[in-house]
Design a protein around this motif. Structure first.
Motif, PDB file in Angstrom:
ATOM      1  N   TRP A 186       0.851  -1.191   0.000  1.00  5.12           N
ATOM      2  CA  TRP A 186       0.000   0.000   0.000  1.00  5.12           C
ATOM      3  C   TRP A 186       0.891   1.246   0.000  1.00  5.12           C
ATOM      4  CZ3 TRP A 186      -4.756  -1.053  -1.179  1.00  5.12           C
ATOM      5  CH2 TRP A 186      -5.411  -2.186  -0.685  1.00  5.12           C
ATOM      6  N   ASP A 190      -2.337   2.278   5.591  1.00  5.44           N
ATOM      7  CA  ASP A 190      -3.212   1.342   4.891  1.00  5.44           C
ATOM      8  C   ASP A 190      -4.697   1.555   5.180  1.00  5.44           C
ATOM      9  OD1 ASP A 190      -3.408   0.102   7.421  1.00  5.44           O
ATOM     10  OD2 ASP A 190      -2.251  -1.664   6.837  1.00  5.44           O
ATOM     11  N   GLU A 193      -5.676   3.686   2.311  1.00  2.00           N
ATOM     12  CA  GLU A 193      -5.599   2.984   1.027  1.00  2.00           C
ATOM     13  C   GLU A 193      -6.719   1.955   0.895  1.00  2.00           C
ATOM     14  OE1 GLU A 193      -3.394   3.901  -1.239  1.00  2.00           O
ATOM     15  OE2 GLU A 193      -2.477   5.352   0.120  1.00  2.00           O
ATOM     16  N   GLN A 194      -7.006   1.246   1.973  1.00  2.00           N
ATOM     17  CA  GLN A 194      -8.069   0.245   1.934  1.00  2.00           C
ATOM     18  C   GLN A 194      -9.439   0.897   1.761  1.00  2.00           C
ATOM     19  OE1 GLN A 194      -7.099  -1.656   5.634  1.00  2.00           O
ATOM     20  NE2 GLN A 194      -5.327  -2.727   4.760  1.00  2.00           N
TER      21      GLN A 194
END
Length: 486
Positions: A186, A190, A193-194
């Motif tokens: 990522w 994260d 990003e997720q």
């Protein structure tokens, strides 16, 4: 025959045909509208890691502001007494996916694999024509925390995949992208990003006629506590943190410092939940989407002189549990007292989506309860088979236990006898253990009977922890961890 009379008859017939045609058209319109209002709901499960139930502003935590969760809570059913039946990562996740208790599905500790032939929530939704997806932390494969969970049976039915087995490095962390076997990283934090990946997934579904079932699984606010982006860490001054009354003085400094970082992760997730809901509304999916917000377990963070999870105390075992349900299901919003447990999430979601619940499921479908048709969830089990666990340490008084929790009391028993009894109504911080207290003899007796009744109902023999290790073919090393041996 009179011409005028014939004209009147023709006009009457013509008018009757028009009325019938109009009525038929209206009925078709009504049916169409009904079909639109009863189209299968989408499902979005927002799963966090180690977020205790007390740590939101809607739950009254004075240290943190969670405006987006507060707004979600205002339009949701809040199971305020929800618990993680075995408060550690992998067991909760396996129960979420299967609707079974840990001693049934076999994932009663971390880092072992869930049976790839299990009947899971994704497999059931797939059969009903849903698109299924999973993003983030998995922790159900047991083959090494940074290894790829390969496509196929090991992904338990999820079609879309951007995830990792398990990592607690939240900046530039590892993940795998659908069928690509190469390890990816990522770009940044994260959690952000997720969230963006989930939003991209939702945007792709904007024009789709198929409903979706997505689990977005964040690794935070689990430790390490001090790795959220700086702008979030700067919001929380350790010196201003208000500790819970059950944190001993010897842990004050450490707990304040760690809580400041814990709340930084929470504030970041709250922003992302706001972003998710905003995008759901923009895609027109919000009104027909069930949103579940929960966590796999809590975090003691100094309470009772301990950290992390596995123990039966409130900070470890109680989890947030919000169900935002579409209005056309006519379920009233607000707090509910029932003790929803980990295995109850799957059957409740299936019930809300009018999907048949597999016979393998052991949990409760709470839809009838939510509709006011039955009363369930007055008591539930907490279980631990790991006296050798990393967090359930003997020096903290820990042991194998079975506990029964009601809306007022928590009662825990070890292999050698009664361990804990708390009156959570008058002692919410669980400072006064009432085991053996003369004034609570009848309460202790009643809780003991209720516990053993529930153990009998669930077929739990309450054996020493190593008996379950042997039964399932697992092994432990000298540190108490469990390498994959299933």
């Amino acid at each position: 025959m009179n011409t005028n009379f014939m004209k009147k008859i023709c006009y009457s017939i013509f008018a009757a045909v028009l009325i019938a045609f109009s009525s038929c058209s209206e009925n078709k319109k009504d049916t169409s509208a009904k079909s639109e209002n009863t189209s299968p709901p989408n499902v979005l499960v927002i799963l966090t890691d180690q977020w205790r139930a007390q740590a939101t502003s809607y739950a009254g935590d004075p240290n943190v502001n969670t405006p987006n969760l507060d707004e979600l809570a205002k339009t949701s059913v809040n199971f305020k007494n929800a618990v993680s039946g075995m408060p550690v990562c992998s067991p909760f996740r396996a129960s979420l996916l299967t609707g079974q208790r840990p001693l049934t599905h076999g994932v009663f500790m971390n880092d072992v694999q869930l049976d790839t032939n299990a009947v899971t929530i994704a497999k059931v939704f797939n059969k009903e024509g849903y698109d299924t997806g999973y993003i983030g932390k998995w922790h159900l494969d047991g083959r090494g925390r940074l290894q790829n969970v390969a496509p196929g049976k090991r992904r338990q039915g999820f079609k879309f995949w951007k995830g990792n087995e398990c990592t607690h490095n939240y900046n530039k962390s590892v993940y795998y992208d659908n069928d690509d076997p190469d390890r990816k990283i990522w770009d940044g934090y994260d959690t952000f990003e997720q969230t963006d990946t989930a939003i991209d997934y939702l945007k792709e579904k904007k024009s789709s006629n198929s409903p979706f079932m997505m689990i977005l699984s964040y690794g935070t606010p689990h430790a390490p506590y001090h790795t959220a982006p700086e702008k979030y860490r700067n919001r929380f001054d350790p010196d201003k943190i208000q500790l819970r009354k059950n944190v001993p003085d010897s842990l004050n400094a450490r707990a304040k410092k760690d809580l400041a970082g814990y709340y930084a992760h929470i504030a970041a997730i709250d922003d992302m939940i706001g972003k998710l809901i905003s995008n759901l509304k923009n895609t027109g999916k919000y009104e027909n989407t069930i949103i579940v917000f929960t966590s796999d377990h809590g975090d003691l963070l100094g309470s009772h002189g301990a950290y992390k999870k596995q123990q039966p105390y409130e900070e470890s075992a109680r989890v947030p549990m919000l169900f935002h349900i579409p209005q056309n299901l006519r379920i009233s919003i607000g707090e509910r007292a029932a003790l929803m447990n980990s295995e109850d999430i799957m059957p409740t979601l299936l019930g809300l989506c009018d999907i048949s619940i597999p016979t393998t499921v052991e949990g409760i479908n709470y839809r009838p309860y939510l509709e006011g048709k039955e009363q369930v969830g007055d008591a539930t089990l907490l279980t631990c088979v790991q006296p050798f666990g990393q967090w359930n340490k003997v020096q903290h008084g820990a042991r194998e236990y079975r506990a029964i929790k009601t809306q007022r009391y928590t009662y825990a028993r070890g292999l050698t006898g009664p361990w804990l009894l708390f009156d959570n109504k008058i002692d919410p911080y669980q400072l006064n253990n009432l085991v053996g207290n003369e004034g609570y003899t009848s309460v202790q007796d009643d809780m003991e009977k209720l516990l053993y009744q529930r153990l009998e109902e669930t077929g739990d023999e309450f054996l020493p922890g190593l008996a379950y290790i042997k039964k399932w073919g697992y092994s432990i090393d000298e540190t108490g961890t469990v390498p994959y041996t299933h």
